[in-house]
Design a protein around this motif. Structure first.
Motif, PDB file in Angstrom:
ATOM      1  N   VAL A  81       0.790  -1.110  -0.073  1.00 47.62           N
ATOM      2  CA  VAL A  81      -0.070  -0.176   0.051  1.00 47.62           C
ATOM      3  C   VAL A  81       0.892   1.348   0.099  1.00 47.62           C
ATOM      4  N   SER A  82       1.902   1.266   0.792  1.00 49.82           N
ATOM      5  CA  SER A  82       2.875   2.201   0.939  1.00 49.82           C
ATOM      6  C   SER A  82       3.479   2.412  -0.496  1.00 49.82           C
ATOM      7  N   ARG A  83       4.128   1.481  -0.860  1.00 46.31           N
ATOM      8  CA  ARG A  83       4.786   1.666  -2.377  1.00 46.31           C
ATOM      9  C   ARG A  83       3.853   2.200  -3.194  1.00 46.31           C
ATOM     10  N   ASN A  84       2.702   1.765  -3.460  1.00 48.10           N
ATOM     11  CA  ASN A  84       1.689   2.242  -4.472  1.00 48.10           C
ATOM     12  C   ASN A  84       1.559   3.671  -4.250  1.00 48.10           C
ATOM     13  N   LEU A  85       1.217   4.297  -3.186  1.00 43.25           N
ATOM     14  CA  LEU A  85       0.971   5.642  -2.965  1.00 43.25           C
ATOM     15  C   LEU A  85       2.160   6.520  -3.218  1.00 43.25           C
ATOM     16  N   ILE A  86       3.266   6.039  -2.769  1.00 45.60           N
ATOM     17  CA  ILE A  86       4.474   6.799  -2.824  1.00 45.60           C
ATOM     18  C   ILE A  86       5.092   7.004  -4.322  1.00 45.60           C
ATOM     19  N   VAL A  87       4.718   5.824  -4.987  1.00 45.60           N
ATOM     20  CA  VAL A  87       4.967   5.910  -6.417  1.00 45.60           C
ATOM     21  C   VAL A  87       4.244   6.775  -7.297  1.00 45.60           C
ATOM     22  N   SER A  88       2.912   6.666  -6.605  1.00 48.24           N
ATOM     23  CA  SER A  88       1.804   7.586  -7.350  1.00 48.24           C
ATOM     24  C   SER A  88       2.321   8.972  -7.151  1.00 48.24           C
ATOM     25  N   HIS A  89       2.448   9.232  -6.061  1.00 50.93           N
ATOM     26  CA  HIS A  89       2.844  10.736  -5.660  1.00 50.93           C
ATOM     27  C   HIS A  89       4.184  11.273  -6.509  1.00 50.93           C
ATOM     28  N   ILE A  90       5.016  10.298  -6.639  1.00 55.23           N
ATOM     29  CA  ILE A  90       6.384  10.864  -7.292  1.00 55.23           C
ATOM     30  C   ILE A  90       6.046  10.655  -8.764  1.00 55.23           C
ATOM     31  N   ARG A  91       5.222   9.877  -9.115  1.00 56.43           N
ATOM     32  CA  ARG A  91       4.966  10.121 -10.542  1.00 56.43           C
ATOM     33  C   ARG A  91       4.301  11.316 -11.068  1.00 56.43           C
ATOM     34  N   LYS A  92       3.348  11.775 -10.042  1.00 50.37           N
ATOM     35  CA  LYS A  92       2.339  12.659 -10.466  1.00 50.37           C
ATOM     36  C   LYS A  92       3.389  14.057 -10.385  1.00 50.37           C
ATOM     37  N   LYS A  93       4.263  14.121  -9.488  1.00 47.33           N
ATOM     38  CA  LYS A  93       5.251  15.371  -9.230  1.00 47.33           C
ATOM     39  C   LYS A  93       6.078  15.405 -10.532  1.00 47.33           C
ATOM     40  N   LEU A  94       6.393  13.932 -10.948  1.00 50.98           N
ATOM     41  CA  LEU A  94       7.256  14.324 -12.441  1.00 50.98           C
ATOM     42  C   LEU A  94       6.548  14.658 -13.302  1.00 50.98           C
ATOM     43  N   ILE A  95       5.211  14.276 -13.653  1.00 51.82           N
ATOM     44  CA  ILE A  95       4.246  14.721 -14.687  1.00 51.82           C
ATOM     45  C   ILE A  95       4.288  16.266 -14.494  1.00 51.82           C
TER      46      ILE A  95
END
Length: 199
Positions: A81-95
């Protein structure tokens, strides 16, 4: 034997959380909060952002609590759960960084024909916040409106940091349900309009 006892105790705790026991959920959050926060911090390098991610991770666990009755290893489940939300956050910031060239998502959607809708949503959120009991309402306003961290809120309201976290988790859950039930507004709509109260 000791490890088996710990495993047995955690399984019992997960079953109580799955059944909607808020006290058990509080115990679960307190037990794992620091570990998740440190994990998030190692990726985002910002304490306030890591704290918000940690809150979101535990909100998701509460919202999907019925799944906990089937979880064999909570550590593994929590990691996923943590990995998915953290990766989603990082991806959003990169976009945002690449495509918006530094512009805030909120500013992108603040076009004249959408300003009214955004302001209306903010008013609805504030309306829902008035229904929150104290000190939950104050915790929400200080955290999401004024951008204060848990340390500040704890000192300002004279309550423990873990109590601050609990009230914020409960406030966010209530407001999400309130928006969906009374106005049929879902999280995707809020994000698309740049409302960051829930992110």
């Amino acid at each position: 034997m000791n490890s088996q006892l710990i495993s047995s105790n955690e399984s019992a705790l997960l079953l109580r959380v799955a059944a909607g026991n808020e006290l058990a959920y509080t115990q679960l959050v307190e037990r794992h909060w620091k570990k998740v926060l440190q994990h998030a911090l190692s990726f985002v390098k910002s304490y306030p952002v890591a704290e918000e991610l940690t809150q979101d991770i535990f909100i998701q666990i509460w919202e999907k609590r019925k799944k906990l009755s089937e979880v064999k290893s909570f550590d593994n489940y929590l990691f996923i759960v943590s990995r998915n939300l953290i990766v989603s956050h990082i991806r959003k910031k990169l976009i945002e960084t690449d495509s918006l060239k530094g512009e805030k998502l909120q500013e992108l959607f603040f076009k004249p024909d959408e300003q009214y809708e955004f302001k209306e949503l903010v008013e609805i959120i504030n309306e829902g916040a008035t229904l929150l009991p104290e000190p939950r309402r104050s915790v929400f306003l200080l955290s999401r409106i004024e951008g204060r961290d848990a340390d500040y809120i704890s000192k300002e309201l004279g309550i423990a940091k873990r109590t601050v976290r609990w009230h914020l988790v409960q406030a966010l859950n209530f407001l999400r349900n309130y928006l969906h039930k009374h106005y049929n507004v879902n999280l995707l709509t809020l994000i698309s309009l740049g409302v960051n109260f829930f992110s």
